[in-house]
Motif scaffolding. Structure first.
Motif, PDB file in Angstrom:
ATOM      1  N   LEU A 147     119.742  53.187 103.322  1.00  0.00           N
ATOM      2  CA  LEU A 147     120.491  54.380 102.929  1.00  0.00           C
ATOM      3  C   LEU A 147     121.084  54.153 101.550  1.00  0.00           C
ATOM      4  O   LEU A 147     121.874  53.237 101.331  1.00  0.00           O
ATOM      5  CB  LEU A 147     121.599  54.665 103.945  1.00  0.00           C
ATOM      6  CG  LEU A 147     122.377  55.965 103.768  1.00  0.00           C
ATOM      7  CD1 LEU A 147     121.466  57.162 104.000  1.00  0.00           C
ATOM      8  CD2 LEU A 147     123.559  56.011 104.728  1.00  0.00           C
ATOM      9  N   GLN A 148     120.708  55.009 100.593  1.00  0.00           N
ATOM     10  CA  GLN A 148     121.182  54.858  99.221  1.00  0.00           C
ATOM     11  C   GLN A 148     122.589  55.422  99.066  1.00  0.00           C
ATOM     12  O   GLN A 148     123.091  56.149  99.927  1.00  0.00           O
ATOM     13  CB  GLN A 148     120.230  55.577  98.250  1.00  0.00           C
ATOM     14  CG  GLN A 148     118.828  55.032  98.295  1.00  0.00           C
ATOM     15  CD  GLN A 148     117.965  55.588  97.176  1.00  0.00           C
ATOM     16  OE1 GLN A 148     117.000  54.974  96.788  1.00  0.00           O
ATOM     17  NE2 GLN A 148     118.313  56.751  96.667  1.00  0.00           N
ATOM     18  N   ASN A 149     123.224  55.064  97.959  1.00  0.00           N
ATOM     19  CA  ASN A 149     124.529  55.632  97.660  1.00  0.00           C
ATOM     20  C   ASN A 149     124.388  57.120  97.369  1.00  0.00           C
ATOM     21  O   ASN A 149     123.449  57.546  96.693  1.00  0.00           O
ATOM     22  CB  ASN A 149     125.154  54.932  96.457  1.00  0.00           C
ATOM     23  CG  ASN A 149     125.466  53.483  96.740  1.00  0.00           C
ATOM     24  OD1 ASN A 149     125.786  53.117  97.872  1.00  0.00           O
ATOM     25  ND2 ASN A 149     125.379  52.633  95.729  1.00  0.00           N
ATOM     26  N   ASN A 150     125.351  57.902  97.867  1.00  0.00           N
ATOM     27  CA  ASN A 150     125.324  59.361  97.684  1.00  0.00           C
ATOM     28  C   ASN A 150     123.963  59.946  98.072  1.00  0.00           C
ATOM     29  O   ASN A 150     123.217  60.463  97.225  1.00  0.00           O
ATOM     30  CB  ASN A 150     125.650  59.728  96.228  1.00  0.00           C
ATOM     31  CG  ASN A 150     127.002  59.220  95.793  1.00  0.00           C
ATOM     32  OD1 ASN A 150     127.946  59.193  96.578  1.00  0.00           O
ATOM     33  ND2 ASN A 150     127.107  58.805  94.539  1.00  0.00           N
ATOM     34  N   PRO A 151     123.589  59.862  99.347  1.00  0.00           N
ATOM     35  CA  PRO A 151     122.244  60.279  99.758  1.00  0.00           C
ATOM     36  C   PRO A 151     121.981  61.769  99.616  1.00  0.00           C
ATOM     37  O   PRO A 151     120.830  62.188  99.524  1.00  0.00           O
ATOM     38  CB  PRO A 151     122.189  59.855 101.228  1.00  0.00           C
ATOM     39  CG  PRO A 151     123.608  59.834 101.677  1.00  0.00           C
ATOM     40  CD  PRO A 151     124.408  59.407 100.491  1.00  0.00           C
ATOM     41  N   VAL A 152     123.026  62.598  99.612  1.00  0.00           N
ATOM     42  CA  VAL A 152     122.834  64.040  99.456  1.00  0.00           C
ATOM     43  C   VAL A 152     122.498  64.345  98.000  1.00  0.00           C
ATOM     44  O   VAL A 152     123.235  63.953  97.087  1.00  0.00           O
ATOM     45  CB  VAL A 152     124.091  64.816  99.905  1.00  0.00           C
ATOM     46  CG1 VAL A 152     123.893  66.319  99.686  1.00  0.00           C
ATOM     47  CG2 VAL A 152     124.407  64.536 101.366  1.00  0.00           C
TER      48      VAL A 152
END
Length: 343
Positions: free
Chosen positions: A317-322
């Motif tokens: 899960l990447q940072n700031n996924p949205v």
């Protein structure tokens, strides 16, 4: 004698100034619906007037409009007008209303400013789903699907730019139940799976994490909170007065816009509605604060889902996924499809 130019920038403003005489006459007559002591009998945009009121008020309001249009030598087509009863106790009554000598037809649903209203007050979900499908299918002819070589990120951008505004238009002012949001979400997930060539059984978190999109629930919440901020900044407007009246009444009812807002603010750990009304932030600060809150909310939900589902244990899960696609799609090259003629 010429009238206003069709489609010109000033046409809407000029017509509103011209139409304002009719609206002032209705307001001064003290007819129509009221919220508390706030008169809301004739919500209008340009030439699209909706009359709200009791049975005894409506005919008098129609007569006022008829008088002013005849005085201004303007004709309104009664066949394009419709009437709908929204009170449960009056549904069986057959009282008729006339305009310009013709009876206005009764309907079970009508459209005002592009939003379909029904007698039961519910969202017309079938129409929304149909609009979403028709919009995306209309773009298939120009090559809108993954098999043509278009990047999923390009497809997502087209979906967000062209489909979502039509798909969700006006839902921020309607009462969306949980099942309505779920059905709207299904269509978006289905399209994102097709864009990425994923299986129908792919987990929802993986679909959104890979393509970097935000769920329909988040989009609806964002639109509603943006509308709330806009109203809170319009000091002296009727919308602002209604919102202040709702805050003072403090009734927990889904029909109250304030109550629906109060449900979303704690979810994203944002200030209360009263604090925003008193000290409303600038658009830039609000947009930045809201985006961070939405990112944090969905990051926690998707992180928990990745930890509990064995099929997602290898998905990072990447940072700031949205609105931040996964690196696996960022590194994909867009293939230019060219046609070659056979000799």
């Amino acid at each position: 004698m010429q009238g206003v130019r069709q489609g010109a920038k000033l046409s809407s403003l000029l017509y509103k100034r011209y139409n304002n005489t009719i609206l002032n006459a209705i307001s001064s007559s003290n007819l129509g619906a009221k919220i508390g002591n706030i008169q809301v009998g004739s919500p209008t945009c340009a030439d699209d007037i909706a009359l709200l009121g009791e049975r005894s008020d409506l005919q008098a309001m129609l007569n006022i409009i008829d008088f002013h249009t005849k005085r201004d030598m303007v004709k309104i087509n009664p066949d394009k007008s419709e009437i709908m009863c929204v009170s449960k106790g009056l549904k069986q009554q057959t009282h008729s209303y006339s305009f310009n000598g013709k009876e206005i037809k009764r309907v079970e649903k009508l459209k005002h400013l592009g939003i379909t209203r029904a007698t039961n007050g519910k969202v017309n979900l079938d129409e929304r789903l149909k609009t979403g499908r028709q919009t995306i299918y209309a773009l298939l002819g120009s090559g809108l699907h993954a098999r043509t070589g278009m990047s999923p990120l390009v497809l997502k951008k087209i979906w967000k730019t062209y489909v979502v505004p039509r798909y969700l238009y006006g839902l921020e002012v309607q009462i969306c139940m949980k099942k309505d949001v779920s059905e709207l979400e299904k269509l978006q997930r289905k399209m994102f799976k097709q864009f990425q060539c994923l299986s129908d059984r792919t987990a929802s978190a993986a679909v959104y994490i890979l393509i970097g999109a935000e769920p329909i629930e988040s989009v609806l919440d964002k639109n509603m909170l943006a509308l709330f901020l806009s109203i809170s900044r319009l000091d002296g407007s009727i919308e602002h007065q209604i919102l202040e009246w709702e805050l003072e009444i403090s009734t927990r009812s889904l029909t109250f816009f304030h109550h629906r807002i109060q449900k979303f603010l704690p979810k994203y750990q944002l200030p209360t509605a009263e604090e925003i009304m008193k000290n409303h932030p600038s658009k830039y600060i609000w947009k930045k604060q809201l985006q961070k809150a939405i990112n944090d909310y969905w990051s926690s939900i998707w992180t928990e889902e990745c930890n509990t589902k064995s099929t997602l244990k290898h998905l990072s899960l990447q940072n700031n996924p949205v609105n931040n696609p996964h690196n696996i799609w960022k590194c994909v090259r867009i293939i230019n499809m060219t046609s070659k003629k056979r000799n």
